[in-house]
Design an enzyme around this catalytic site. Structure first.
Site, PDB file in Angstrom:
ATOM      1  CB  THR A 176       2.643  -7.042   3.473  1.00 55.52           C
ATOM      2  OG1 THR A 176       3.252  -5.783   3.649  1.00 55.52           O
ATOM      3  CG2 THR A 176       1.189  -6.963   3.799  1.00 55.52           C
ATOM      4  CB  ILE A 205       0.323   5.476   7.516  1.00 54.16           C
ATOM      5  CG1 ILE A 205       0.097   5.944   8.960  1.00 54.16           C
ATOM      6  CG2 ILE A 205      -0.814   4.583   7.033  1.00 54.16           C
ATOM      7  CD1 ILE A 205      -1.097   6.881   9.125  1.00 54.16           C
ATOM      8  N   GLY A 206       1.799   2.951   5.771  1.00 56.75           N
ATOM      9  CA  GLY A 206       2.002   2.385   4.438  1.00 56.75           C
ATOM     10  C   GLY A 206       0.685   2.097   3.745  1.00 56.75           C
ATOM     11  CB  THR A 227       2.779  -7.860  -0.460  1.00 55.95           C
ATOM     12  OG1 THR A 227       4.132  -7.865   0.008  1.00 55.95           O
ATOM     13  CG2 THR A 227       2.693  -8.812  -1.642  1.00 55.95           C
ATOM     14  CG  HIS A 229       8.258   1.002  -1.953  1.00 59.21           C
ATOM     15  ND1 HIS A 229       8.101   2.142  -2.713  1.00 59.21           N
ATOM     16  CD2 HIS A 229       8.920   1.379  -0.839  1.00 59.21           C
ATOM     17  CE1 HIS A 229       8.665   3.159  -2.084  1.00 59.21           C
ATOM     18  NE2 HIS A 229       9.173   2.724  -0.953  1.00 59.21           N
ATOM     19  N   GLY A 230       5.205   0.255   0.081  1.00 62.83           N
ATOM     20  CA  GLY A 230       3.946   0.905   0.403  1.00 62.83           C
ATOM     21  C   GLY A 230       3.753   2.265  -0.240  1.00 62.83           C
TER      22      GLY A 230
HETATM   23  N1  GLY Z   1       3.548  -2.982   2.019  1.00 61.72           N
HETATM   24  C1  GLY Z   1       4.066  -2.788   3.290  1.00 61.72           C
HETATM   25  C2  GLY Z   1       4.489  -1.411   3.555  1.00 61.72           C
HETATM   26  O1  GLY Z   1       5.095  -0.776   2.730  1.00 61.72           O
HETATM   27  O2  GLY Z   1       4.204  -0.932   4.617  1.00 61.72           O
END
Ligand code: GLY
Length: 330
Positions: A176, A205-206, A227, A229-230
């Site tokens: 990101t 959606i993250g 930034t 793992h969403g």
């Molecule tokens: N941080 C980006 C996502 O997981 O969408």
């Protein structure tokens, strides 16, 4: 207080081959943000300009260069927050525009809402006169390759969440871009933008557009862009957690960022990172992923890194900034 523009270009298991491109891009983004802050005296303009620069660069997962859904489509998300007014704008499921961060800012400035998604968000950007690109205009070869690799890994069962040597789950897919800026009066703003994660389901959606997950900002304590793992960051409410550590525990930006990122990965296993500027103008940078590109400019000094414990410094020549800005305007 000295104005600062701090950016990140994504946390993850970034391969060596992408390190130089990421470092170049984050240094340029911090320079552009700092230049814009000097010119306009607006922290919102500064973070928007820094993120827009990375949205144009195929080395980053945002705007052009966004990763793909399972259907080979690009669905982008972004958020922005102003620490003075506490106004915020968030957008998700936007397609065929180059600058989701500008769309998020328009949500903040032109609607009574915080968050627009999918059909309504895409109608809104059309009404706002955004240039609508041909479908597939944002799809890069790099993103196609990443999707193919991801599909292969799904077939072979070599899933991304293998245990790493440090005992945490690793995630190569979440990166990101983001920026945090502070001006001489202590006004702070944050902007974050992403294409999400490779192989996401359409409609996923993250954390990036979620206030408290990807972005949070309050002049009284600080501003954070995250930034990684969403799904993990959303559960940890990482951006809000960092700001609240500064508030409740009196931690400085670096301490709060380090502890919150570590706690997140210990508890939820996914990895990520964050950049923070606190209300005293101190900078925090930390990540539990293998790498995260970051850079900030304060006075005429660029600070940057990508590996754990990196902290390089380089003087920014005025001519360098001018040619960067000139190159951008052609
Ligand atoms: N941080 C980006 C996502 O997981 O969408």
């Amino acid at each position: 207080m000295e104005p600062i523009v701090l950016v990140h270009g994504g946390a993850g298991d970034i391969p060596k081959s992408r390190v130089q491109g990421k470092l170049r891009g984050v240094r340029q983004a911090a320079q552009i943000g700092h230049y814009v802050l000097n010119q306009t005296l607006s922290v919102l303009d500064a973070v928007e300009a820094a993120v827009k620069h990375m949205e144009l660069d195929a080395d980053f997962n945002a705007g052009y260069g966004s990763v793909l859904t399972t259907e080979k489509t690009v669905e982008m998300e972004a958020s922005v927050m102003d620490g003075k007014t506490l106004k915020a704008g968030c957008i998700t499921g936007v397609i065929d525009i180059m600058h989701p961060i500008t769309a998020a800012r328009r949500v903040m400035e032109k609607t009574p809402h915080n968050f627009l998604g999918f059909h309504g968000a895409n109608n809104f950007v059309r009404q706002q006169g955004f240039e609508i690109l041909k479908s597939n205009a944002l799809v890069t070869d790099q993103a196609m390759d990443a999707l193919e690799n991801w599909k292969e890994e799904q077939k072979s069962g070599n899933l991304k969440f293998a245990k790493t040597e440090i005992g945490h789950k690793k995630d190569e897919r979440g990166d990101t871009v983001g920026a945090v800026a502070i001006d001489q009066y202590g006004n702070i703003a944050v902007a974050t933008s992403t294409g999400g994660i490779t192989g996401k389901l359409p409609g996923r959606i993250g954390d990036t557009p979620v206030l408290g997950g990807g972005t949070y900002c309050d002049n009284r304590y600080g501003g954070v862009s995250t930034t990684g793992h969403g799904e993990t960051i959303m559960k940890a409410c990482l951006a809000h957690d960092i700001v609240k550590r500064i508030d409740y525990l009196g931690e400085d930006a670096q301490t709060a960022t380090e502890i919150a990122c570590k706690n997140m990965t210990d508890r939820f296993l996914g990895t990520g990172g964050a950049i923070t500027i606190d209300n005293k103008g101190k900078v925090g940078v930390s990540f539990t992923s293998r790498r995260m590109a970051w850079a900030y400019q304060k006075l005429n000094m660029m600070h940057y890194g990508i590996e754990k414990d990196d902290h390089f410094e380089q003087i920014v020549e005025q001519s360098e900034v001018e040619s960067l800005i000139a190159g951008k305007s052609t």
